[in-house]
Design a protein around this motif. Sequence first.
Motif, PDB file in Angstrom:
ATOM      1  N   HIS A  15       0.830  -1.211   0.000  1.00 22.67           N
ATOM      2  CA  HIS A  15       0.000   0.000   0.000  1.00 22.67           C
ATOM      3  C   HIS A  15       0.865   1.262   0.000  1.00 22.67           C
ATOM      4  N   VAL A  16       1.984   1.233   0.703  1.00 21.53           N
ATOM      5  CA  VAL A  16       2.894   2.390   0.713  1.00 21.53           C
ATOM      6  C   VAL A  16       3.338   2.690  -0.716  1.00 21.53           C
ATOM      7  N   ASN A  17       3.749   1.659  -1.413  1.00 22.73           N
ATOM      8  CA  ASN A  17       4.236   1.867  -2.789  1.00 22.73           C
ATOM      9  C   ASN A  17       3.120   2.321  -3.725  1.00 22.73           C
ATOM     10  N   THR A  18       1.948   1.750  -3.546  1.00 22.11           N
ATOM     11  CA  THR A  18       0.814   2.130  -4.399  1.00 22.11           C
ATOM     12  C   THR A  18       0.386   3.570  -4.116  1.00 22.11           C
ATOM     13  N   LEU A  19       0.311   3.921  -2.822  1.00 21.97           N
ATOM     14  CA  LEU A  19      -0.153   5.276  -2.456  1.00 21.97           C
ATOM     15  C   LEU A  19       0.751   6.355  -3.014  1.00 21.97           C
ATOM     16  N   MET A  20       2.061   6.093  -2.963  1.00 21.81           N
ATOM     17  CA  MET A  20       3.016   7.113  -3.398  1.00 21.81           C
ATOM     18  C   MET A  20       2.837   7.473  -4.874  1.00 21.81           C
ATOM     19  N   HIS A  21       2.203   6.548  -5.646  1.00 24.55           N
ATOM     20  CA  HIS A  21       2.017   6.805  -7.071  1.00 24.55           C
ATOM     21  C   HIS A  21       0.640   7.383  -7.389  1.00 24.55           C
ATOM     22  N   GLN A  22      -0.137   7.692  -6.361  1.00 20.98           N
ATOM     23  CA  GLN A  22      -1.477   8.245  -6.615  1.00 20.98           C
ATOM     24  C   GLN A  22      -1.401   9.759  -6.783  1.00 20.98           C
ATOM     25  N   ASP A  23      -2.150  10.278  -7.750  1.00 21.06           N
ATOM     26  CA  ASP A  23      -2.238  11.736  -7.908  1.00 21.06           C
ATOM     27  C   ASP A  23      -2.782  12.334  -6.617  1.00 21.06           C
ATOM     28  N   GLY A  24      -2.196  13.428  -6.194  1.00 25.52           N
ATOM     29  CA  GLY A  24      -2.701  14.126  -5.013  1.00 25.52           C
ATOM     30  C   GLY A  24      -1.997  13.736  -3.726  1.00 25.52           C
ATOM     31  N   VAL A  25      -1.241  12.634  -3.750  1.00 33.53           N
ATOM     32  CA  VAL A  25      -0.540  12.210  -2.527  1.00 33.53           C
ATOM     33  C   VAL A  25       0.888  12.733  -2.591  1.00 33.53           C
ATOM     34  N   ASP A  26       1.247  13.648  -1.670  1.00 30.94           N
ATOM     35  CA  ASP A  26       2.625  14.153  -1.722  1.00 30.94           C
ATOM     36  C   ASP A  26       3.370  13.928  -0.426  1.00 30.94           C
ATOM     37  N   ASP A  27       2.703  13.343   0.578  1.00 32.32           N
ATOM     38  CA  ASP A  27       3.383  13.156   1.860  1.00 32.32           C
ATOM     39  C   ASP A  27       2.872  11.864   2.510  1.00 32.32           C
ATOM     40  N   LEU A  28       3.809  10.975   2.827  1.00 35.71           N
ATOM     41  CA  LEU A  28       3.432   9.713   3.473  1.00 35.71           C
ATOM     42  C   LEU A  28       4.150   9.589   4.805  1.00 35.71           C
ATOM     43  N   PHE A  29       3.400   9.174   5.836  1.00 36.04           N
ATOM     44  CA  PHE A  29       3.993   8.957   7.154  1.00 36.04           C
ATOM     45  C   PHE A  29       3.692   7.506   7.531  1.00 36.04           C
ATOM     46  N   ILE A  30       4.743   6.756   7.892  1.00 36.68           N
ATOM     47  CA  ILE A  30       4.563   5.321   8.153  1.00 36.68           C
ATOM     48  C   ILE A  30       4.863   5.020   9.622  1.00 36.68           C
ATOM     49  N   ALA A  31       3.972   4.251  10.262  1.00 34.66           N
ATOM     50  CA  ALA A  31       4.196   3.841  11.654  1.00 34.66           C
ATOM     51  C   ALA A  31       3.910   2.351  11.781  1.00 34.66           C
ATOM     52  N   ASP A  32       4.696   1.709  12.635  1.00 35.90           N
ATOM     53  CA  ASP A  32       4.536   0.274  12.859  1.00 35.90           C
ATOM     54  C   ASP A  32       4.902   0.019  14.319  1.00 35.90           C
ATOM     55  N   LEU A  33       4.277  -0.992  14.899  1.00 36.74           N
ATOM     56  CA  LEU A  33       4.623  -1.377  16.272  1.00 36.74           C
ATOM     57  C   LEU A  33       6.123  -1.668  16.360  1.00 36.74           C
ATOM     58  N   ASP A  34       6.669  -2.168  15.275  1.00 41.86           N
ATOM     59  CA  ASP A  34       8.113  -2.421  15.172  1.00 41.86           C
ATOM     60  C   ASP A  34       8.726  -1.235  14.403  1.00 41.86           C
TER      61      ASP A  34
END
Length: 341
Positions: A15-34
């Motif tokens: 999903h991270v990789n797919t989201l980054m290629h969507q029009d309108g998405v310019d900032d991604l923040f990722i969080a994981d328990l690890d």
Amino acid sequence: MRFVVLGAGRIGLAHVNTLMHQDGVDDLFIADLDPARAEAAAASVPGASFGSIDSAFASNPDGIVIAAPTAVHAELILRSVRAGIPTFCEKPLAESLSSTLAVVEEVERHDVAVQIGFQRRFDAGYAEARRALAAGEIGELRRMHLVTCDPTPPPAEYVPVSGGLYRDCHIHDFDILRWVTGREVASVFATGRNRGADYFAAAGDIDESATILTLDDGTLVTLQGSRYNGAGYDVRMELAGTIGNRTVGLDERMPLTSTEPGITFPTGSPWPTFQDRFADAYSAELAAFVAVAAGTASSRCTPRDALEALYIAEAASLSRVQGRVVRLDEVQASALVEARA
Ligand SMILES: NC(=O)c1ccc[n+]([C@@H]2O[C@H](COP(=O)([O-])OP(=O)(O)OC[C@H]3O[C@@H](n4cnc5c(N)ncnc54)[C@H](O)[C@@H]3O)[C@@H](O)[C@H]2O)c1
């Protein structure tokens, strides 16, 4: 727009990789328990950052994508919706029927859009089957057959937390069956076997399934599944009616071999995984979610849809264990009693 992805495992990374290629998405923040997983995921995508789960919620995102394990879906959806953030959550909505019902009821009290990750709704083949049926091109629907088979089984540690074959895997069939036909399931008879690794039986699960579903207009539907389909990843849906038929998944990469003389179709190599088979659908569902988060579209797969699919999975699980036909209204009534208790 800024999006948060919670959970950087198998589906979260995709999903991270797919989201980054969507029009309108310019900032991604990722969080994981690890945190190491979040950091590695952020490093793999230009412009992405990472941090704690609390800082993800505090980062003022336009949308949150939940790709953490099923056990934490309910708490994360409610936290996100209470903060007024448009939310995408992977299927299934929650671990149990009672917590799914509680989440649906609370989400519906808020004015916040939630989309559940049933990606088959965004697959071109299923969409065409739905259109053809609604347009009368199949005639009156008389029978359907669905297949969902994995080439190799999931790891031993996944099976006990998966919810079992019906809630984990066939829930996709149950959702798409409702979406394509526009009908509800009235009753289910399910049977299954553990013919592969012992860890399926140890978890009370099966690795081969056969199910008969009766729709509310009397249409009979059969469904088969396997965790050991040596020929490859096989996902199909056949619809047949009084005028014609349609088959979803009938393509060059379908893992079937004809015994007819001179027939070489299909000639392609089978889909190795669900990620390959549904790559376009995953992309389309996240594009749809970006529009939902932007406020330009409404959710095309709601929490209530996820609840309806789970009722069918619960009925199938009960039917298999008790060896009898289970009506959906029986499962719905006992879920309500349990939720009110
Ligand atoms: N739609 C589909 O086709 C599809 C396919 C695969 C998985 N799924 C669903 O996606 C979910 C995740 O499955 P997966 O196979 O990616 O699991 P996974 O175990 O590979 O990844 C889960 C990640 O979430 C992290 N995590 C655990 N608790 C967390 C929390 N509270 N907050 C944030 N991160 C947390 C884990 O550390 C891990 O990195 C499951 O609910 C599964 O049913 C859907």
